[in-house]
Write a protein that holds these residues in place. Structure first.
Motif, mmCIF file in Angstrom:
data_model
loop_
_atom_site.group_PDB
_atom_site.id
_atom_site.type_symbol
_atom_site.label_atom_id
_atom_site.label_comp_id
_atom_site.label_asym_id
_atom_site.label_seq_id
_atom_site.Cartn_x
_atom_site.Cartn_y
_atom_site.Cartn_z
ATOM 1 N N ILE A 123 -2.698 -3.748 7.657
ATOM 2 C CA ILE A 123 -1.724 -3.630 6.755
ATOM 3 C C ILE A 123 -2.514 -2.684 5.714
ATOM 4 N N PRO A 124 -1.441 -1.825 4.682
ATOM 5 C CA PRO A 124 -0.432 -1.959 4.989
ATOM 6 C C PRO A 124 1.001 -1.855 5.831
ATOM 7 N N THR A 125 1.414 -1.634 6.638
ATOM 8 C CA THR A 125 2.421 -1.415 7.772
ATOM 9 C C THR A 125 3.834 -1.067 7.284
ATOM 10 N N LEU A 126 4.638 -0.344 7.085
ATOM 11 C CA LEU A 126 6.137 0.328 6.703
ATOM 12 C C LEU A 126 6.893 0.714 7.547
ATOM 13 N N GLU A 127 7.803 -0.789 7.272
ATOM 14 C CA GLU A 127 8.639 -0.862 8.424
ATOM 15 C C GLU A 127 10.619 0.189 8.159
ATOM 16 N N LEU A 128 10.742 1.044 8.816
ATOM 17 C CA LEU A 128 11.639 1.805 8.159
ATOM 18 C C LEU A 128 13.485 0.758 8.165
ATOM 19 N N ASP B 265 -3.933 -9.298 -1.215
ATOM 20 C CA ASP B 265 -4.652 -8.885 -2.780
ATOM 21 C C ASP B 265 -5.577 -7.529 -1.767
ATOM 22 N N SER B 266 -4.737 -7.036 -1.255
ATOM 23 C CA SER B 266 -4.955 -6.034 -0.409
ATOM 24 C C SER B 266 -5.069 -4.460 -1.299
ATOM 25 N N GLY B 267 -5.740 -3.609 -1.306
ATOM 26 C CA GLY B 267 -5.900 -2.939 -2.629
ATOM 27 C C GLY B 267 -5.237 -1.622 -1.992
ATOM 28 N N ASN B 268 -5.207 -1.262 -0.813
ATOM 29 C CA ASN B 268 -4.520 -0.242 0.868
ATOM 30 C C ASN B 268 -3.047 -0.717 0.024
ATOM 31 N N GLY B 269 -2.555 -2.022 0.726
ATOM 32 C CA GLY B 269 -1.258 -2.586 0.271
ATOM 33 C C GLY B 269 -0.776 -2.169 -1.158
ATOM 34 N N TYR B 270 -1.082 -2.567 -2.115
ATOM 35 C CA TYR B 270 -1.157 -2.260 -3.208
ATOM 36 C C TYR B 270 -0.621 -0.763 -3.585
ATOM 37 N N LYS B 271 -1.412 -0.106 -2.827
ATOM 38 C CA LYS B 271 -0.891 1.346 -3.721
ATOM 39 C C LYS B 271 0.776 1.483 -3.650
ATOM 40 N N SER C 209 -0.365 11.528 -10.639
ATOM 41 C CA SER C 209 -0.194 11.560 -8.836
ATOM 42 C C SER C 209 -0.568 10.373 -7.847
ATOM 43 N N LEU C 210 -0.312 10.444 -6.332
ATOM 44 C CA LEU C 210 -0.830 9.906 -5.723
ATOM 45 C C LEU C 210 -2.203 9.888 -5.714
ATOM 46 N N ALA C 211 -2.718 10.854 -6.030
ATOM 47 C CA ALA C 211 -4.577 10.679 -5.907
ATOM 48 C C ALA C 211 -5.200 9.984 -6.628
ATOM 49 N N ASP C 212 -4.154 9.521 -8.371
ATOM 50 C CA ASP C 212 -5.114 8.517 -8.597
ATOM 51 C C ASP C 212 -4.258 7.487 -8.634
ATOM 52 N N ILE C 213 -3.407 7.144 -8.105
ATOM 53 C CA ILE C 213 -3.131 5.388 -7.226
ATOM 54 C C ILE C 213 -3.537 5.023 -6.335
ATOM 55 N N ALA C 214 -4.227 6.289 -5.150
ATOM 56 C CA ALA C 214 -5.203 5.579 -4.217
ATOM 57 C C ALA C 214 -6.347 5.777 -5.013
ATOM 58 N N LEU C 215 -6.513 5.591 -5.793
ATOM 59 C CA LEU C 215 -8.704 6.015 -6.126
ATOM 60 C C LEU C 215 -8.351 4.286 -7.194
ATOM 61 N N TYR C 216 -7.372 4.176 -7.558
ATOM 62 C CA TYR C 216 -6.675 3.556 -8.747
ATOM 63 C C TYR C 216 -6.900 1.859 -8.811
ATOM 64 N N ALA C 217 -6.442 1.455 -6.943
ATOM 65 C CA ALA C 217 -6.046 0.371 -6.260
ATOM 66 C C ALA C 217 -7.226 -0.489 -5.798
ATOM 67 N N THR D 197 11.291 2.430 12.961
ATOM 68 C CA THR D 197 10.320 3.302 12.902
ATOM 69 C C THR D 197 9.033 2.932 11.937
ATOM 70 N N PHE D 198 7.919 2.350 12.357
ATOM 71 C CA PHE D 198 6.543 1.620 11.885
ATOM 72 C C PHE D 198 6.140 3.190 11.964
ATOM 73 N N LEU D 199 5.219 2.776 10.236
ATOM 74 C CA LEU D 199 4.031 3.896 9.433
ATOM 75 C C LEU D 199 3.524 3.494 8.957
ATOM 76 N N ALA D 200 1.822 3.454 9.593
ATOM 77 C CA ALA D 200 0.358 3.039 9.272
ATOM 78 C C ALA D 200 0.086 3.821 8.369
ATOM 79 N N GLU D 201 -1.466 3.522 7.818
ATOM 80 C CA GLU D 201 -2.102 4.106 6.795
ATOM 81 C C GLU D 201 -1.346 4.103 5.489
ATOM 82 N N SER D 202 -2.200 3.446 4.570
ATOM 83 C CA SER D 202 -1.329 3.125 3.552
ATOM 84 C C SER D 202 -1.145 4.924 2.577
ATOM 85 N N ASN D 203 -1.587 5.368 2.612
ATOM 86 C CA ASN D 203 -1.743 6.550 2.284
ATOM 87 C C ASN D 203 -0.980 7.785 2.789
ATOM 88 N N ALA D 204 -0.657 7.488 3.231
ATOM 89 C CA ALA D 204 0.219 8.550 4.318
ATOM 90 C C ALA D 204 1.534 7.914 3.604
#
Lengths: 205, 205
Positions: free
Chosen positions: B53-58, B9-15, B157-165, B62-69
């Protein structure tokens, strides 16, 4: 020449002034009194429709907002922005952490108690919640710095500048750093970087 | 393979899921029920000490946090990230706008009213303030889109994705987009981009 629209007490503005100073970039500072609503006037909103400082005015008249986006623009080709893609993403991770999990608590407590926004009864009722979230953010930083000199890649970067801005004045919001020795040691390392300037820094007119 | 720690349900994860889908990147989805505190367990905090969440595991652990990063990391070398430095800074400007001036209001109202966090009396008392700030953010977007098809450089761009979510599900937080025709037209343009997937999208296991 670049023009920086800013408010001297702002940690967000300080990030930009610190980067400008450390990169040796000349600029004109235009101060706006946010306590008097100076960023919500029609003329300011024509520069930044979101009504906030810092806002950077480029030589061609383009306006750029959001402190961490401005420091990226100024420093992308400098030593303050790493070359490796993962390290770049990690710098951004900490910049987004700062704006989402740190600034709304650490900076807002200082704004209410120190900068002059004031502590209305409604704000005072929210202080315990903000303090709890501010200390949670400081706890995340303290743990990360347990084994590191700087936030990303063992090198001073925009991530350190973003987090230093409000952390080094956290006590002005009645937050104590006494239980955070790793943060205090890191604050001293950041302040010892070449070209460091204090939050009160204004360029010569 | 990449592993995405997320909550559907997370928009941050959806990005992140939208970027992964549009770039055709394979990944494993691990869902965590944030309503049950699944991101505050010791094992999750060892992946992301900020407990989100979201947290990406490479692939290297390595773990990367923050949806926009995370979306920056995935898309830096794609058409979703512009080549020009000023355009890059403008994409980041809108991503920071999203996390500071949009998500804490638009997403939080939806979280309380739709996702299941619930509306306690204390939260209900804050709804008018959050609605006012949510509509202020939507107003900034509406004005920007008056003369533009996308947020930066007339390209998706990523700007549209961030705001669309969170904007495309703003009505789940009882916000009305009826007075924002430019936003509604932009939402339709974003949804028409090649490879678009809905917020409920899960990759095949």
């Amino acid at each position: 020449m670049l023009t920086l629209h800013d408010f001297l007490d702002s940690g967000n503005g300080y990030k930009v002034r610190l980067v400008l100073a450390q990169l040796g970039l000349p600029y004109k500072l235009v101060e706006h009194d946010i306590l008097q609503g100076a960023t919500r006037t029609p003329i300011f909103l024509s520069k930044n429709p979101n009504g906030r400082i810092p806002t950077l005015e480029l030589e061609d008249g383009t306006f750029l907002a959001e402190s961490n986006a401005i420091t990226f623009y100024l420093a992308r080709d400098s030593h303050l922005w790493p070359e490796d893609k993962l390290a770049q993403a990690q710098v951004l991770q900490w910049m987004f952490f700062e704006q989402y999990s740190h600034e709304p608590y650490v900076a807002v407590l200082r704004a209410w108690k120190h900068v002059g926004f004031g502590t209305t009864p409604e704000r005072l009722a929210r202080v315990p919640e903000l303090e709890q979230k501010a200390y949670a953010a400081l706890g995340v930083m303290e743990g990360h710095l347990r084994t590191r000199a700087f936030f990303v890649g063992e090198r001073y970067s925009l991530a350190d500048i973003a987090l230093y801005a409000y952390t080094h004045v956290a006590e002005e919001g009645d937050l104590s750093l006494s239980a955070y020795p790793n943060i205090r040691a890191w604050l001293a390392r950041v302040a010892a970087e070449p070209g460091h300037v204090p939050i009160t820094y204004r360029p010569a007119a």
